[in-house]
Each structure stands twice: as structure tokens, then as C-alpha cells.
Design a protein around this motif. Structure first.
Motif, mmCIF file in Angstrom:
data_model
loop_
_atom_site.group_PDB
_atom_site.id
_atom_site.type_symbol
_atom_site.label_atom_id
_atom_site.label_comp_id
_atom_site.label_asym_id
_atom_site.label_seq_id
_atom_site.Cartn_x
_atom_site.Cartn_y
_atom_site.Cartn_z
ATOM 1 N N SER A 30 0.811 -1.232 0.000
ATOM 2 C CA SER A 30 0.000 0.000 0.000
ATOM 3 C C SER A 30 0.836 1.270 0.000
ATOM 4 C CB SER A 30 -0.937 0.001 1.211
ATOM 5 O OG SER A 30 -0.187 -0.197 2.398
ATOM 6 N N ALA A 31 2.039 1.193 -0.566
ATOM 7 C CA ALA A 31 2.914 2.367 -0.665
ATOM 8 C C ALA A 31 3.231 2.955 0.707
ATOM 9 C CB ALA A 31 2.312 3.429 -1.574
ATOM 10 N N GLY A 32 3.185 2.107 1.734
ATOM 11 C CA GLY A 32 3.597 2.535 3.068
ATOM 12 C C GLY A 32 2.603 3.377 3.821
ATOM 13 N N SER A 33 1.350 3.431 3.362
ATOM 14 C CA SER A 33 0.336 4.226 4.055
ATOM 15 C C SER A 33 -1.006 3.502 4.024
ATOM 16 C CB SER A 33 0.197 5.597 3.399
ATOM 17 O OG SER A 33 -0.850 6.334 4.005
ATOM 18 N N GLY A 34 -1.702 3.505 5.151
ATOM 19 C CA GLY A 34 -2.987 2.831 5.230
ATOM 20 C C GLY A 34 -4.172 3.754 5.027
ATOM 21 N N LYS A 46 -7.458 3.114 3.015
ATOM 22 C CA LYS A 46 -7.260 2.636 1.645
ATOM 23 C C LYS A 46 -7.945 1.291 1.446
ATOM 24 C CE LYS A 46 -2.830 4.769 0.417
ATOM 25 N NZ LYS A 46 -1.414 4.493 0.045
ATOM 26 N N ILE A 47 -8.571 1.118 0.287
ATOM 27 C CA ILE A 47 -9.219 -0.152 -0.025
ATOM 28 C C ILE A 47 -8.949 -0.539 -1.481
ATOM 29 C CG2 ILE A 47 -11.095 0.253 1.627
ATOM 30 C CD1 ILE A 47 -12.926 0.774 -0.847
ATOM 31 N N GLN A 48 -9.233 -1.789 -1.775
ATOM 32 C CA GLN A 48 -9.323 -2.269 -3.161
ATOM 33 C C GLN A 48 -10.564 -3.139 -3.219
ATOM 34 O OE1 GLN A 48 -7.529 -1.940 -6.233
ATOM 35 N NE2 GLN A 48 -9.341 -3.040 -6.904
ATOM 36 N N PHE A 49 -11.592 -2.664 -3.919
ATOM 37 C CA PHE A 49 -12.840 -3.409 -4.010
ATOM 38 C C PHE A 49 -12.760 -4.401 -5.154
ATOM 39 C CE2 PHE A 49 -17.159 -3.945 -5.739
ATOM 40 C CZ PHE A 49 -17.726 -4.601 -4.649
ATOM 41 N N GLU A 50 -13.119 -5.673 -4.885
ATOM 42 C CA GLU A 50 -12.993 -6.764 -5.854
ATOM 43 C C GLU A 50 -14.380 -7.246 -6.310
ATOM 44 O OE1 GLU A 50 -10.167 -7.593 -6.961
ATOM 45 O OE2 GLU A 50 -8.669 -7.065 -5.455
ATOM 46 N N PRO A 51 -14.850 -6.811 -7.481
ATOM 47 C CA PRO A 51 -16.185 -7.177 -7.958
ATOM 48 C C PRO A 51 -16.418 -8.686 -8.065
ATOM 49 C CG PRO A 51 -15.309 -5.380 -9.271
ATOM 50 C CD PRO A 51 -14.188 -5.881 -8.412
ATOM 51 N N GLY A 127 -6.571 -1.328 4.190
ATOM 52 C CA GLY A 127 -5.456 -0.778 4.934
ATOM 53 C C GLY A 127 -4.067 -1.116 4.438
ATOM 54 N N LEU A 128 -3.105 -0.970 5.331
ATOM 55 C CA LEU A 128 -1.696 -1.141 4.990
ATOM 56 C C LEU A 128 -1.376 -2.510 4.405
ATOM 57 C CD1 LEU A 128 0.241 0.666 7.866
ATOM 58 C CD2 LEU A 128 0.689 0.916 5.444
ATOM 59 N N GLY A 129 -1.959 -3.554 4.964
ATOM 60 C CA GLY A 129 -1.677 -4.902 4.475
ATOM 61 C C GLY A 129 -2.600 -5.369 3.377
ATOM 62 N N GLN A 130 -3.614 -4.553 3.061
ATOM 63 C CA GLN A 130 -4.607 -4.909 2.038
ATOM 64 C C GLN A 130 -5.156 -6.330 2.255
ATOM 65 O OE1 GLN A 130 -5.898 -2.749 -0.881
ATOM 66 N NE2 GLN A 130 -5.499 -1.713 1.037
ATOM 67 N N VAL A 131 -5.581 -6.589 3.485
ATOM 68 C CA VAL A 131 -6.171 -7.884 3.846
ATOM 69 C C VAL A 131 -7.635 -7.907 3.423
ATOM 70 C CG1 VAL A 131 -6.690 -9.476 5.724
ATOM 71 C CG2 VAL A 131 -4.603 -8.104 5.805
ATOM 72 N N MET A 132 -8.033 -8.964 2.723
ATOM 73 C CA MET A 132 -9.422 -9.092 2.301
ATOM 74 C C MET A 132 -10.349 -9.268 3.505
ATOM 75 S SD MET A 132 -9.665 -8.795 -0.995
ATOM 76 C CE MET A 132 -11.354 -9.403 -1.240
ATOM 77 N N GLU A 155 -3.273 2.749 11.783
ATOM 78 C CA GLU A 155 -2.395 1.885 11.007
ATOM 79 C C GLU A 155 -1.826 0.769 11.870
ATOM 80 O OE1 GLU A 155 -0.760 4.938 7.551
ATOM 81 O OE2 GLU A 155 0.561 4.364 9.199
ATOM 82 N N TYR A 156 -1.657 1.043 13.153
ATOM 83 C CA TYR A 156 -1.171 0.000 14.055
ATOM 84 C C TYR A 156 -2.113 -1.200 14.026
ATOM 85 C CZ TYR A 156 -0.073 -2.483 18.379
ATOM 86 O OH TYR A 156 0.239 -3.471 19.283
ATOM 87 N N GLU A 157 -3.411 -0.963 14.114
ATOM 88 C CA GLU A 157 -4.383 -2.057 14.073
ATOM 89 C C GLU A 157 -4.334 -2.777 12.723
ATOM 90 O OE1 GLU A 157 -6.194 -3.331 16.406
ATOM 91 O OE2 GLU A 157 -5.718 -1.855 17.960
#
Length: 216
Positions: A30-34, A46-51, A127-132, A155-157
Motif C-alpha cells: 500500500s505504498a507505506g500508508s494505510g 485505503k481499499i481495493q474493491f474486488e467485484p 489498509g496497509l496490508g490490504q487484507v481481504m 495503522e497499528y491495528e
């Protein structure tokens, strides 16, 4: 809200990996930022929505209704109500989403959320780890909504949640500790990881953060 270097160090020690390993993950995912500044100048996760996941996770009766309404609209068989038109409008925006700027990601997510909140939250990475969201149980959360609310706090969480996910993903921590970036990339991003050079990006980021003790 922003994770500190000390917090990163503490989490890396807690989960038994080096700080450069953790830094590499955060930069590539995530380019180092959540968070980002939204159109109102407010911080937003930050999110990435997956249709394709939304289609899979949406309850069958809702999906069937949408397809039937769409077919009727296309064939002019029935005059749709305003509610039905809004449903199809939201559906179209949600399912046409591709990897895009955050404003577009959030527009697609919000349209999906209006159709089915839980399926929408499970179908986005966060977020930072882009966890689904559908991985929430691996992180110790009872629901995707519970995970999202925690991730929104800081971001800690987000990093702590990502590390719980890595810890519970079979073979992942062993691959990280042995610097097997191909395996790490495959486990985290799927079999097509090489197409985006994900393993190369991880390796380069790790070298950068390891070089001369650079950890910032």
C-alpha cells in the motif's frame, strides 16, 4: 492514526520477523500508508474493491433478483420502480470496478455496500496490508465489519491484523523468514503474482530497508 517506527519494531519482534521484512510488505502492498485524504480532505482508509468476490459472496436470492431485473430492463419487459433502478445503478458501478484511484474504489464499494453491507466489506481489501475482509476470522474478528472498524482506528491495528493473517496463512511465515519472495508472493497474491512483478518488488524493498540499517 499513523503507525510509529517503535510500534513497527515491537510488532516485528512479537511476530518473529525482522523490521526490513515488515517494511517491505507495507511498502509493496500500500505504498507505506494505510490512509489517504479523501475529496473532503479527511483521512480515509485505503481499499481495493474486488467485484468478482462481491458476485461470489452476495446471497443467491439477491443476485438472482438483480439478473432478472437487468434482463427485464434490457428487454423492456417491465417499467422498473425507482428502488429497482437504484439497485441496478449501484450494481453496475460496483461490478465494473477495476484497480483505480481511491475515490473510484470507494464509489464502487459504497454502491456495493448499499446492496449488501457484509458482502461488500468481505469483498474489499483494507489498509496497509490490504487484507481481504473475508479473511476476518484468521485475524481473530467475528465479522468483516468488526475487522473494518478496528482497521479504521489506526495503522497499528491494520499492521497487527495483517501479521495475524500472515501468521495463520500456512507456509507464509516460513517463506518470509527464509526470504523466499516467490513463495511469499504466491501465497499472498495468488499464482499470477509474477505478472505484476510482485516478488521482485518485495525483494527490492527488503534490500532497500536492510541496506546500511535503513529502517525508516
Amino acid at each position: 492514526m499513523k503507525i510509529t517506527l517503535q510500534q513497527k519494531q515491537e510488532l516485528a519482534r512479537q511476530f518473529g520477523i525482522s523490521l526490513p521484512m515488515l517494511q517491505a510488505f507495507l511498502e509493496v502492498e500500500s505504498a507505506g500508508s494505510g490512509f489517504f485524504s479523501d475529496w473532503k480532505g479527511q483521512p480515509r482508509i485505503k481499499i481495493q474493491f474486488e467485484p468478482h468476490w462481491f458476485k461470489r459472496l452476495l446471497p443467491g436470492d439477491i443476485l438472482k433478483n438483480i439478473y432478472e431485473l437487468w434482463d427485464k430492463q434490457e428487454k423492456g419487459k417491465v417499467k422498473l420502480t425507482d428502488t429497482q433502478k437504484l439497485l441496478l445503478h449501484n450494481w453496475q458501478i460496483a461490478v465494473l470496478n477495476k484497480v483505480d484511484v481511491q475515490q473510484a474504489e470507494w464509489q464502487a464499494f459504497n454502491c456495493a455496500f448499499a446492496i449488501h453491507p457484509d458482502a461488500a466489506m468481505q469483498s474489499a481489501s483494507w489498509g496497509l496490508g490490504q487484507v481481504m475482509g473475508f479473511n476476518h476470522k484468521m485475524l481473530g474478528f467475528a465479522s468483516a465489519g468488526e475487522m473494518v472498524e478496528a482497521f479504521k482506528r489506526s495503522e497499528y491495528e491494520q499492521v497487527k491484523g495483517m501479521l495475524h493473517y500472515l501468521e495463520n496463512k500456512k507456509g507464509m511465515m516460513a517463506a518470509i523468514r527464509s526470504l523466499n519472495w516467490n513463495k511469499v508472493a504466491e501465497l499472498y497474491n495468488g499464482s499470477n503474482y509474477a505478472a505484476g512483478g510482485y516478488h521482485i518488488k518485495l525483494a527490492k524493498a527488503y534490500v532497500k530497508y536492510s541496506k546500511n540499517g535503513q529502517i525508516a
